[in-house]
Design an enzyme around this catalytic site. Structure first.
Site, mmCIF file in Angstrom:
data_model
loop_
_atom_site.group_PDB
_atom_site.id
_atom_site.type_symbol
_atom_site.label_atom_id
_atom_site.label_comp_id
_atom_site.label_asym_id
_atom_site.label_seq_id
_atom_site.Cartn_x
_atom_site.Cartn_y
_atom_site.Cartn_z
ATOM 1 C CG ASP A 248 -7.421 -2.840 -7.327
ATOM 2 O OD1 ASP A 248 -6.881 -1.884 -6.749
ATOM 3 O OD2 ASP A 248 -6.837 -3.896 -7.623
ATOM 4 C CG ASP B 189 -2.900 0.573 -6.924
ATOM 5 O OD1 ASP B 189 -2.540 -0.602 -6.920
ATOM 6 O OD2 ASP B 189 -2.347 1.467 -7.606
ATOM 7 C CG HIS C 202 -2.278 -7.942 -9.781
ATOM 8 N ND1 HIS C 202 -2.599 -7.783 -8.447
ATOM 9 C CD2 HIS C 202 -1.973 -6.709 -10.240
ATOM 10 C CE1 HIS C 202 -2.487 -6.515 -8.126
ATOM 11 N NE2 HIS C 202 -2.114 -5.832 -9.190
ATOM 12 C CG ASP C 203 1.456 -6.073 -8.805
ATOM 13 O OD1 ASP C 203 1.093 -5.964 -9.989
ATOM 14 O OD2 ASP C 203 1.090 -5.298 -7.896
ATOM 15 C CD GLU D 288 -0.165 -2.367 -3.944
ATOM 16 O OE1 GLU D 288 0.508 -3.172 -4.584
ATOM 17 O OE2 GLU D 288 -0.545 -1.294 -4.431
#
Ligand code: TEU
Length: 541
Positions: A96, A191, A317-318, A243
């Site tokens: 990430d 990200d 994870h969000d 993302e």
């Protein structure tokens, strides 16, 4: 050379996967321990959420050193061992890269605060703040020390946005990617990468909290080309995913089209907003099936026609667990989980599995606000109270929407702390761990189904390479699509509801063969009945 379209990615939130040191926090050796489990599942790549030094105000997305391992998670030697051992299983790593912002504890920000003009130009400093709103609530600007200036933070105030216009910043960030490439890392997840292009002159933007002022700016494409050229583009087989926050198809086509040399693929979130009321996350409403279906079709077809590539996912994870959002889990957990899986694993794009999804994990069912730790949830709770909601109403919304829902410890077995840790976990284990855990589910319905879907993608080029076309678009319960490659066709039917339904099957598909279904003995009759949450894929050779 391009990335392998057969790739299936598995996302691990390191903090919650497996704790080997007994401090209640998952670690890198814990992931090494579970490699054989992942190999059994059949995945090719592991995406790890940030494990770098960080004050953890946003669980590691506030990075204070991009080129080291946070001692919470282990050492650099542990990371190297993970890369090496994973390789023996044919698994590679995706890291990430949080390059839009860094922690205010990062030396760059600290030097800037101390008055060094070289580092001040690493950040977005202005004499007057704009009216933009932070994605975690409140204003997007905070006072920059006692200079009278303000720095931009689109997320938490401890996450300062970096100034990509400054070539020194870009050079530093490209170095970060190369540092991890040198360690054998083959994949990168960038990200909120479509937010890196801020204009020179920043202006008020009352629309949508200011998003149009900094989202998908044309210069992002230039920066991505530079990043690609300076780093992973040299590898040929790198797998990269951006993302993309509040993005458009037009931009995602440009980000992911091979000849543009930007990224391999993009994440977008439109399909995970179909249970938002008026586009607002902190609301409660049922999901809108028509909207979901139409979004999948529009993205599937337009990306297909223009040569773009989607990352396919239900969970991360969000997000609260998709099972809790889209399925009557009380009555149809197995059927719902397998149907959701087939709906993306048989589609065009690269599927991502979020840890625990492969065993049908659910939201934790917490009973008190004290159980939540995520900064976004805590802020949102306060905001809901400020808006006049009762504490009960506010809690119900947090319970359904909190990011902590997916961050609970991986459920390995029925022992205390779900076999995740010998100590009290950093985030409370989900209520269902005694019945929903790896040990039980390996012999259950969901894990073997995921295994089969992953294996099918490896076996059949029509799944990894075929075109995408909508089917039965007007059906009010079924999301269906057709894949095609050469003379082969694959029809995938998914009943998204707890009620059975039917559709008319064409003559040729009546002669086809059932490739996979989550119900036994599916018969290909002219009037085809689909059971609650049934998925059925029919292959025509
Ligand atoms: O998320 C980006 C993002 O836009 C999320 O904040 C998302 O909108 C929100 O979680 C949904 O409610 C990325 C990371 O995935 C997230 O974990 C980080 O907090 C964020 O960036 C900042 O780095």
């Amino acid at each position: 050379m391009t990335f392998d379209k057969k790739t299936v990615v598995y996302q691990i939130y390191p903090k919650s996967y497996k704790d080997t040191t007994g401090n209640g926090i998952g670690d890198l050796p814990g992931i090494v321990e579970k490699l054989s489990y992942l190999a059994e599942l059949g995945i090719d790549m592991i995406w790890l959420n940030p494990f770098y030094p960080s004050p953890q105000n946003d669980n590691g997305y506030d990075i204070s050193d991009y080129q080291a391992v946070n001692p919470l998670f282990g050492t650099m030697a542990d990371f190297e061992e993970l890369v090496a051992k994973a390789k023996t299983y044919g698994i590679s790593l995706m890291l990430d890269m949080v390059l839009n912002h860094c922690s205010t504890e990062h030396p760059w920000f600290q030097k800037a605060l101390a008055g060094d003009p070289y580092y001040q130009d690493f950040f977005i400093l202005r004499d007057h703040p704009t009216d933009w709103v932070s994605k975690f609530g409140g204003p997007a600007w905070a006072p920059f020390g006692d200079t009278g200036k303000y720095y931009l933070h689109l997320f938490d105030k401890t996450q300062a946005d970096l100034n990509w216009r400054n070539p020194h910043v870009r050079e530093e960030l490209f170095k970060v990617v190369n540092f991890w490439r040198d360690k054998g890392v083959k994949g990168f997840r960038f990200d909120v990468i479509n937010l890196i292009g801020k204009d020179q002159v920043l202006e008020d933007c009352p629309v949508n909290d200011g998003k149009p002022a900094y989202t998908d700016k044309p210069i992002v494409h230039d920066y991505l080309k530079m990043l690609n050229q300076a780093s992973f583009g040299q590898d040929g087989d790198a797998v990269t995913v951006g993302e993309m926050s509040s993005t458009t198809i037009e931009n995602c086509i440009l980000y992911s089209k091979e000849d543009r040399h930007e990224l391999s693929m993009t994440f977008n979130f439109h399909h995970l907003k179909v249970d938002y009321q008026d586009g607002q996350k902190w609301t409660l409403t049922d999901f809108d099936f028509d909207q979901l279906k139409n979004l999948f079709h529009t993205w599937g077809q337009e990306m297909n026609q223009a040569g773009g590539w989607n990352a396919l996912f239900w969970n991360n994870h969000d997000q609260p667990r998709a099972l809790n959002r889209f399925v009557d889990v009380k009555n149809f957990r197995n059927q719902g989980a397998t149907m959701l899986a087939a709906a993306i694993h048989l589609s065009r794009g690269t599927p991502y599995i979020y840890m625990g999804e492969e065993i049908g994990m659910l939201d934790p069912d917490y009973q008190s606000m004290d159980d939540y730790v995520d900064v976004e949830s805590l802020n949102a709770y306060q905001e809901l109270l400020n808006q006049g909601k009762t504490s009960q109403e506010a809690f119900a919304i947090i319970k359904a929407k909190s990011r902590d829902n997916s961050r609970t410890p991986m459920q390995w077995d029925a022992s205390p702390n779900a076999g995740f840790s010998s100590a009290h976990p950093w985030l409370k284990v989900g209520k269902t761990y005694q019945t929903i855990n790896v040990q039980k589910e390996k012999a259950g319905k969901i894990f073997p189904f995921y295994k089969k879907l992953i294996a099918l993608r490896k076996e059949l080029a029509i799944i990894s390479e075929g075109t995408y076309k909508s089917a039965y678009q007007e059906h009010n319960q079924v999301y269906a699509f057709e894949r095609q490659l050469g003379g082969q066709k694959l029809l995938v039917l998914n009943n998204f509801f707890a009620q059975p339904t039917s559709l008319e099957l064409s003559d040729d598909y009546q002669q086809g063969r059932v490739l996979i279904s989550n119900y036994p003995d599916a018969k290909l009759t002219k009037t085809l009945i689909l059971q609650p949450y049934q998925t059925l894929a029919i292959l025509l050779d």
